[in-house]
Design a protein around this motif. Structure first.
Motif, short mmCIF file in Angstrom:
data_model
loop_
_atom_site.label_atom_id
_atom_site.label_comp_id
_atom_site.label_asym_id
_atom_site.label_seq_id
_atom_site.Cartn_x
_atom_site.Cartn_y
_atom_site.Cartn_z
N ARG A 43 0.84 -1.20 0.00
CA ARG A 43 0.00 0.00 0.00
C ARG A 43 0.87 1.25 0.00
O ARG A 43 2.04 1.22 0.35
CB ARG A 43 -0.95 0.03 1.19
N ASP A 44 0.27 2.35 -0.38
CA ASP A 44 0.92 3.66 -0.35
C ASP A 44 0.86 4.17 1.09
O ASP A 44 -0.23 4.28 1.67
CB ASP A 44 0.17 4.60 -1.29
N SER A 45 2.01 4.51 1.66
CA SER A 45 2.02 4.95 3.06
C SER A 45 1.26 6.27 3.26
O SER A 45 0.80 6.55 4.35
CB SER A 45 3.45 5.09 3.57
N LYS A 46 1.13 7.05 2.21
CA LYS A 46 0.40 8.32 2.31
C LYS A 46 -1.12 8.13 2.23
O LYS A 46 -1.87 9.05 2.49
CB LYS A 46 0.83 9.27 1.19
N ASP A 47 -1.54 6.93 1.84
CA ASP A 47 -2.97 6.64 1.68
C ASP A 47 -3.31 5.30 2.33
O ASP A 47 -3.68 4.34 1.65
CB ASP A 47 -3.33 6.63 0.18
N PRO A 48 -3.20 5.20 3.66
CA PRO A 48 -3.41 3.91 4.33
C PRO A 48 -4.80 3.34 4.17
O PRO A 48 -5.00 2.14 4.29
CB PRO A 48 -3.09 4.20 5.79
N ASP A 49 -5.78 4.18 3.86
CA ASP A 49 -7.14 3.69 3.65
C ASP A 49 -7.43 3.40 2.19
O ASP A 49 -8.53 2.98 1.84
CB ASP A 49 -8.16 4.68 4.19
N GLY A 50 -6.44 3.62 1.33
CA GLY A 50 -6.60 3.35 -0.10
C GLY A 50 -6.42 1.87 -0.38
O GLY A 50 -6.47 1.03 0.53
N PRO A 51 -6.21 1.52 -1.64
CA PRO A 51 -6.13 0.11 -2.02
C PRO A 51 -4.83 -0.56 -1.60
O PRO A 51 -3.80 0.10 -1.42
CB PRO A 51 -6.23 0.15 -3.55
N ALA A 52 -4.90 -1.87 -1.44
CA ALA A 52 -3.71 -2.70 -1.22
C ALA A 52 -3.60 -3.62 -2.43
O ALA A 52 -4.57 -4.26 -2.81
CB ALA A 52 -3.85 -3.53 0.05
N HIS A 53 -2.43 -3.64 -3.03
CA HIS A 53 -2.19 -4.52 -4.17
C HIS A 53 -1.66 -5.85 -3.64
O HIS A 53 -0.73 -5.86 -2.83
CB HIS A 53 -1.19 -3.87 -5.13
N ILE A 54 -2.24 -6.94 -4.08
CA ILE A 54 -1.93 -8.26 -3.55
C ILE A 54 -1.09 -9.02 -4.58
O ILE A 54 -1.49 -9.16 -5.73
CB ILE A 54 -3.23 -9.02 -3.23
N HIS A 55 0.09 -9.50 -4.14
CA HIS A 55 1.04 -10.15 -5.04
C HIS A 55 1.50 -11.49 -4.48
O HIS A 55 1.48 -11.71 -3.26
CB HIS A 55 2.29 -9.28 -5.22
N LYS A 56 1.98 -12.34 -5.37
CA LYS A 56 2.63 -13.59 -4.95
C LYS A 56 4.00 -13.24 -4.37
O LYS A 56 4.68 -12.34 -4.88
CB LYS A 56 2.78 -14.53 -6.14
N PRO A 57 4.43 -13.94 -3.31
CA PRO A 57 5.72 -13.63 -2.69
C PRO A 57 6.90 -13.67 -3.66
O PRO A 57 7.80 -12.83 -3.59
CB PRO A 57 5.87 -14.70 -1.60
N GLY A 58 6.91 -14.60 -4.60
CA GLY A 58 8.01 -14.69 -5.55
C GLY A 58 8.12 -13.46 -6.44
O GLY A 58 9.22 -13.02 -6.80
N ALA A 59 6.98 -12.89 -6.81
CA ALA A 59 6.98 -11.69 -7.65
C ALA A 59 7.56 -10.51 -6.89
O ALA A 59 8.34 -9.72 -7.43
CB ALA A 59 5.57 -11.38 -8.13
N VAL A 60 7.22 -10.38 -5.63
CA VAL A 60 7.75 -9.29 -4.81
C VAL A 60 9.25 -9.48 -4.59
O VAL A 60 10.02 -8.52 -4.68
CB VAL A 60 6.99 -9.17 -3.47
N ALA A 61 9.67 -10.70 -4.33
CA ALA A 61 11.10 -10.97 -4.13
C ALA A 61 11.90 -10.63 -5.39
O ALA A 61 12.98 -10.03 -5.31
CB ALA A 61 11.31 -12.43 -3.75
N ALA A 62 11.37 -10.97 -6.55
CA ALA A 62 12.06 -10.65 -7.81
C ALA A 62 12.13 -9.14 -8.02
O ALA A 62 13.16 -8.61 -8.46
CB ALA A 62 11.34 -11.32 -8.98
N PHE A 63 11.05 -8.44 -7.72
CA PHE A 63 11.04 -6.98 -7.85
C PHE A 63 12.08 -6.34 -6.92
O PHE A 63 12.85 -5.47 -7.32
CB PHE A 63 9.65 -6.43 -7.55
N LEU A 64 12.10 -6.77 -5.66
CA LEU A 64 13.05 -6.21 -4.70
C LEU A 64 14.50 -6.51 -5.11
O LEU A 64 15.37 -5.65 -4.99
CB LEU A 64 12.76 -6.73 -3.30
N ALA A 65 14.76 -7.72 -5.61
CA ALA A 65 16.11 -8.08 -6.06
C ALA A 65 16.53 -7.22 -7.25
O ALA A 65 17.66 -6.73 -7.32
CB ALA A 65 16.18 -9.56 -6.42
#
Length: 72
Positions: free
Chosen positions: A39-61
């Protein structure tokens, strides 16, 4: 990717990067039922995007390795 419309309604503990400045644009991550939600830290009541853990790990790497190309 799916979206949960109200991030603050999720029963999770949100985490922000320790290097983040409270006044900067940041994202927060949380684990939720075998997924990673973002989620966007400036909009805590806004949407949360839901991802598979592997996709997030690849993005962070890729981010850490400097392999992402800025979008013009």
């Amino acid at each position: 990717m799916t979206v949960h419309l109200t991030a603050s309604a999720l029963p999770v503990t949100w985490k922000k990067a320790s290097a983040s400045n409270p006044n900067d644009n940041c994202v927060e991550l949380a684990n939720h039922v075998g997924t990673v939600v973002v989620r966007d830290s400036k909009d805590p009541d806004g949407p949360a995007h839901i991802h598979k853990p592997g996709a997030v790990a690849a993005f962070l790497a890729a981010t850490a390795a400097g392999r992402l190309v800025p979008i013009a």
